[in-house]
Design a protein around this motif. Structure first.
Motif, mmCIF file in Angstrom:
data_model
loop_
_atom_site.group_PDB
_atom_site.id
_atom_site.type_symbol
_atom_site.label_atom_id
_atom_site.label_comp_id
_atom_site.label_asym_id
_atom_site.label_seq_id
_atom_site.Cartn_x
_atom_site.Cartn_y
_atom_site.Cartn_z
ATOM 1 N N TRP A 240 0.814 -1.093 0.022
ATOM 2 C CA TRP A 240 0.141 -0.122 0.188
ATOM 3 C C TRP A 240 0.975 1.294 -0.001
ATOM 4 C CZ3 TRP A 240 0.672 2.564 4.594
ATOM 5 C CH2 TRP A 240 0.813 2.003 5.802
ATOM 6 N N TYR A 241 1.921 1.248 0.808
ATOM 7 C CA TYR A 241 2.802 2.560 0.646
ATOM 8 C C TYR A 241 3.517 2.815 -0.621
ATOM 9 C CZ TYR A 241 6.497 6.123 0.931
ATOM 10 O OH TYR A 241 7.187 7.119 0.696
ATOM 11 N N ARG A 242 4.287 1.566 -1.228
ATOM 12 C CA ARG A 242 4.612 1.585 -2.287
ATOM 13 C C ARG A 242 3.764 1.828 -3.341
ATOM 14 N NH1 ARG A 242 9.706 3.388 -3.769
ATOM 15 N NH2 ARG A 242 10.283 2.412 -5.864
ATOM 16 N N MET A 243 2.693 1.182 -3.413
ATOM 17 C CA MET A 243 1.671 1.511 -4.354
ATOM 18 C C MET A 243 1.205 2.772 -4.632
ATOM 19 S SD MET A 243 0.325 -0.613 -6.718
ATOM 20 C CE MET A 243 0.402 -2.486 -5.456
ATOM 21 N N LEU A 244 1.197 3.561 -3.440
ATOM 22 C CA LEU A 244 0.728 4.938 -3.647
ATOM 23 C C LEU A 244 1.826 5.758 -4.146
ATOM 24 C CD1 LEU A 244 -1.433 7.180 -2.944
ATOM 25 C CD2 LEU A 244 -0.099 7.414 -0.779
ATOM 26 N N TYR A 245 2.984 5.374 -3.631
ATOM 27 C CA TYR A 245 4.037 6.075 -4.178
ATOM 28 C C TYR A 245 4.234 6.032 -5.624
ATOM 29 C CZ TYR A 245 9.052 7.406 -4.346
ATOM 30 O OH TYR A 245 10.456 8.184 -4.670
ATOM 31 N N ASN A 246 4.143 4.861 -6.565
ATOM 32 C CA ASN A 246 4.228 4.809 -7.951
ATOM 33 C C ASN A 246 3.114 5.399 -8.422
ATOM 34 O OD1 ASN A 246 6.842 3.298 -7.742
ATOM 35 N ND2 ASN A 246 5.855 1.501 -7.315
ATOM 36 N N ALA A 247 1.947 5.267 -7.865
ATOM 37 C CA ALA A 247 0.721 5.603 -8.487
ATOM 38 C C ALA A 247 0.684 7.203 -8.581
ATOM 39 C CB ALA A 247 -0.608 5.572 -7.687
ATOM 40 N N MET A 257 -6.345 2.145 -7.623
ATOM 41 C CA MET A 257 -7.143 1.382 -7.101
ATOM 42 C C MET A 257 -6.509 0.221 -6.381
ATOM 43 S SD MET A 257 -9.618 2.437 -8.175
ATOM 44 C CE MET A 257 -10.716 1.319 -7.886
ATOM 45 N N LEU A 258 -5.373 -0.345 -6.519
ATOM 46 C CA LEU A 258 -4.719 -1.362 -5.655
ATOM 47 C C LEU A 258 -4.341 -0.907 -4.304
ATOM 48 C CD1 LEU A 258 -2.326 -3.034 -8.482
ATOM 49 C CD2 LEU A 258 -4.431 -4.024 -7.454
ATOM 50 N N PHE A 259 -3.964 0.533 -4.167
ATOM 51 C CA PHE A 259 -3.743 1.053 -2.922
ATOM 52 C C PHE A 259 -4.975 1.115 -2.276
ATOM 53 C CE2 PHE A 259 -4.478 5.276 -0.907
ATOM 54 C CZ PHE A 259 -3.252 4.920 0.156
ATOM 55 N N PHE A 260 -6.231 1.335 -2.636
ATOM 56 C CA PHE A 260 -7.362 1.587 -1.930
ATOM 57 C C PHE A 260 -7.707 0.173 -1.388
ATOM 58 C CE2 PHE A 260 -8.480 5.245 -4.713
ATOM 59 C CZ PHE A 260 -8.088 6.200 -3.691
ATOM 60 N N PHE A 261 -7.382 -0.752 -2.346
ATOM 61 C CA PHE A 261 -7.785 -2.241 -1.979
ATOM 62 C C PHE A 261 -6.679 -2.765 -0.685
ATOM 63 C CE2 PHE A 261 -6.908 -6.867 -2.413
ATOM 64 C CZ PHE A 261 -8.320 -7.394 -1.966
ATOM 65 N N THR A 262 -5.527 -2.629 -0.854
ATOM 66 C CA THR A 262 -4.500 -3.112 0.291
ATOM 67 C C THR A 262 -4.911 -2.085 1.410
ATOM 68 O OG1 THR A 262 -2.758 -1.649 -1.000
ATOM 69 C CG2 THR A 262 -3.014 -4.078 -1.560
ATOM 70 N N TYR A 263 -4.935 -0.787 1.194
ATOM 71 C CA TYR A 263 -4.904 0.094 2.491
ATOM 72 C C TYR A 263 -6.326 -0.316 3.167
ATOM 73 C CZ TYR A 263 -3.503 4.197 5.070
ATOM 74 O OH TYR A 263 -3.076 5.065 6.141
ATOM 75 N N GLY A 264 -7.288 -0.631 2.482
ATOM 76 C CA GLY A 264 -8.366 -0.892 3.333
ATOM 77 C C GLY A 264 -8.386 -2.494 3.952
ATOM 78 N N PHE A 265 -7.326 -3.148 3.465
ATOM 79 C CA PHE A 265 -7.197 -4.367 4.098
ATOM 80 C C PHE A 265 -6.367 -4.149 5.510
ATOM 81 C CE2 PHE A 265 -4.323 -8.024 5.086
ATOM 82 C CZ PHE A 265 -5.346 -8.875 5.414
ATOM 83 N N GLN A 266 -5.315 -2.935 5.322
ATOM 84 C CA GLN A 266 -4.593 -2.564 6.395
ATOM 85 C C GLN A 266 -5.656 -1.996 7.698
ATOM 86 O OE1 GLN A 266 -1.351 -2.969 7.275
ATOM 87 N NE2 GLN A 266 -2.205 -1.948 9.453
ATOM 88 N N ILE A 267 -6.530 -1.318 7.163
ATOM 89 C CA ILE A 267 -7.603 -0.750 8.303
ATOM 90 C C ILE A 267 -8.241 -1.696 8.957
ATOM 91 C CG2 ILE A 267 -9.744 0.676 8.571
ATOM 92 C CD1 ILE A 267 -8.708 2.450 6.073
ATOM 93 N N PHE A 268 -8.574 -2.942 8.240
ATOM 94 C CA PHE A 268 -9.182 -4.057 8.705
ATOM 95 C C PHE A 268 -8.348 -4.732 9.708
ATOM 96 C CE2 PHE A 268 -9.974 -8.782 8.560
ATOM 97 C CZ PHE A 268 -11.235 -8.735 8.921
ATOM 98 N N VAL A 269 -7.225 -4.909 9.497
ATOM 99 C CA VAL A 269 -6.194 -5.411 10.247
ATOM 100 C C VAL A 269 -5.896 -4.737 11.454
ATOM 101 C CG1 VAL A 269 -3.610 -6.124 10.438
ATOM 102 C CG2 VAL A 269 -5.015 -6.841 8.479
ATOM 103 N N SER A 270 -5.865 -3.428 11.414
ATOM 104 C CA SER A 270 -5.863 -2.358 12.548
ATOM 105 C C SER A 270 -7.086 -2.754 13.403
ATOM 106 C CB SER A 270 -5.583 -1.039 12.243
ATOM 107 O OG SER A 270 -4.586 -0.959 11.322
#
Length: 359
Positions: A240-247, A257-270
């Motif tokens: 999610w961080y590197r995905m946003l960096y390259n986006a 879109m991949l960042f939103f998906f993986t970052y949403g998963f990070q919120i779920f884990v938190s």
């Protein structure tokens, strides 16, 4: 002087009186008629003598005093001149009252000084601005020189010491890669990733203290916390961080879109971590209150860990909303993301290679 004037006047009158008694010119022609002997000329001469005497009396008499206004020339004005006076016991110049040693006061100096100070302040601000721009240009030139010398982007993250057997994996430079209008958002996500790393490590420390205190009862929590720290720390950076960096760097809708998906998963884990189900590998609220009765120190550490995960989750929710606004403001859309993903998958042999290329 007045006596001499009376004598001169009396002598002048005697000459006028004797003018009529003068003898004829002995050298003149006897047949010639003297024009001064004409009665009309003698009458005019007598009148002129009377008038002259009146004029002389009026001229030499004391005139009446008539006040006359002083006339000051506008072209050449005169000023009083202070002359030094000789005197005193030392034989030098006079006292300070007769000689003004102070310079004349010049009006308007304060206003001129204020204007000069404003000009100096403006010049100083411009000079500082030029120095700042010069520093930016030097840094930009250094970056371009590094890119020209090294060719490809040299990995510099994570910053590993040279004596370690491992080397940096990726190139990371927000100032060089990210446009200025998006640098603040990317930095915030980078700071959140650092907070996430701290949460995983601190959660592992709490679980390690639990197994040291409780024994095998906390074995599963300790093992899972170690797995989470070893697995999710690098994955969070890449997914999610590197995905946003390259986006942001490449202006890619697919990576957004991949960042939103993986970052949403990070919120779920938190969210799961802040709850802290017993034996789940996270020392959250449930685990903290469960251990607080047996060991107050472990309970306090669990509460601190739960608060850290709460802050992590709230910050993640805030940041994903901000990134979504940026995503919409830059003209990105689902259609563009689908087109980019199809183009990337078509140029690759498999779906996995397309995903790796997006990283």
């Amino acid at each position: 002087e007045y006596g001499e004037f009376q004598t001169f006047q009396h002598y002048f009158k005697r000459i006028n009186l004797r003018q009529g008694e003068m003898d004829e010119n002995p050298f003149a022609d006897p047949n010639q008629v003297n024009p001064f002997m004409d009665p009309s000329v003698q009458q005019v001469s007598a009148q002129s003598t009377t008038v002259g005497a009146g004029l002389e009396d009026a001229m030499f008499s004391e005139p009446a005093t008539v006040p006359v206004a002083p006339v000051i020339s506008q072209s050449n004005p005169t000023y009083p001149v202070h002359q030094p006076t000789m005197g005193g016991g030392g034989g030098g110049y006079g006292t300070s009252s007769s000689f003004n040693s102070q310079p004349p006061r010049q009006y308007g100096n304060e206003e001129n000084m204020k204007k000069q100070k404003l000009v100096e302040d403006e010049f100083r601000k411009r000079e500082e601005d030029l120095e700042r721009r010069e520093q930016q240009l030097r840094e930009e030139q250094r970056r371009l020189e590094d890119a020209r010398v090294y060719g490809d982007r040299v990995p510099n993250f994570p910053p590993i010491p040279s004596f370690f057997p491992c080397e940096p994996c990726v190139y990371h430079n927000i100032d060089f890669d990210i446009p200025p209008e998006h640098q603040q958002s990317v930095r915030r996500v980078f700071y959140h990733w650092q907070l996430t790393v701290f949460c995983y490590i601190f959660n592992f420390v709490v679980c390690f203290a639990m197994i040291c205190s409780m024994g095998t009862k906390a074995a599963s929590a300790f093992g899972l916390s170690l797995l989470y720290a070893a697995l999710f720390i690098p994955l969070s950076f890449l997914t999610w961080y590197r995905m946003l960096y390259n986006a942001v760097r490449q202006d890619s809708s697919m990576r957004y879109m991949l960042f939103f998906f993986t970052y949403g998963f990070q919120i779920f884990v938190s969210g799961i971590a802040l709850l802290g189900v017993s034996g789940g590998g996270f020392a959250g609220w449930i685990t903290a209150f469960a251990t607080l009765e047996d060991n107050s120190a472990l309970g306090v550490l669990g509460i601190i860990n739960a608060l850290a995960w709460c802050a992590n989750c709230l910050i993640a929710v805030y940041l994903i909303m901000q990134i979504h606004k940026t995503y919409r403001s830059t003209g990105q859309s689902m259609e563009k993301a689908s087109g980019e993903f199809a183009a990337s998958a078509g140029s690759s042999r498999s779906f996995g290679q397309a995903v790796l290329r997006s990283l």
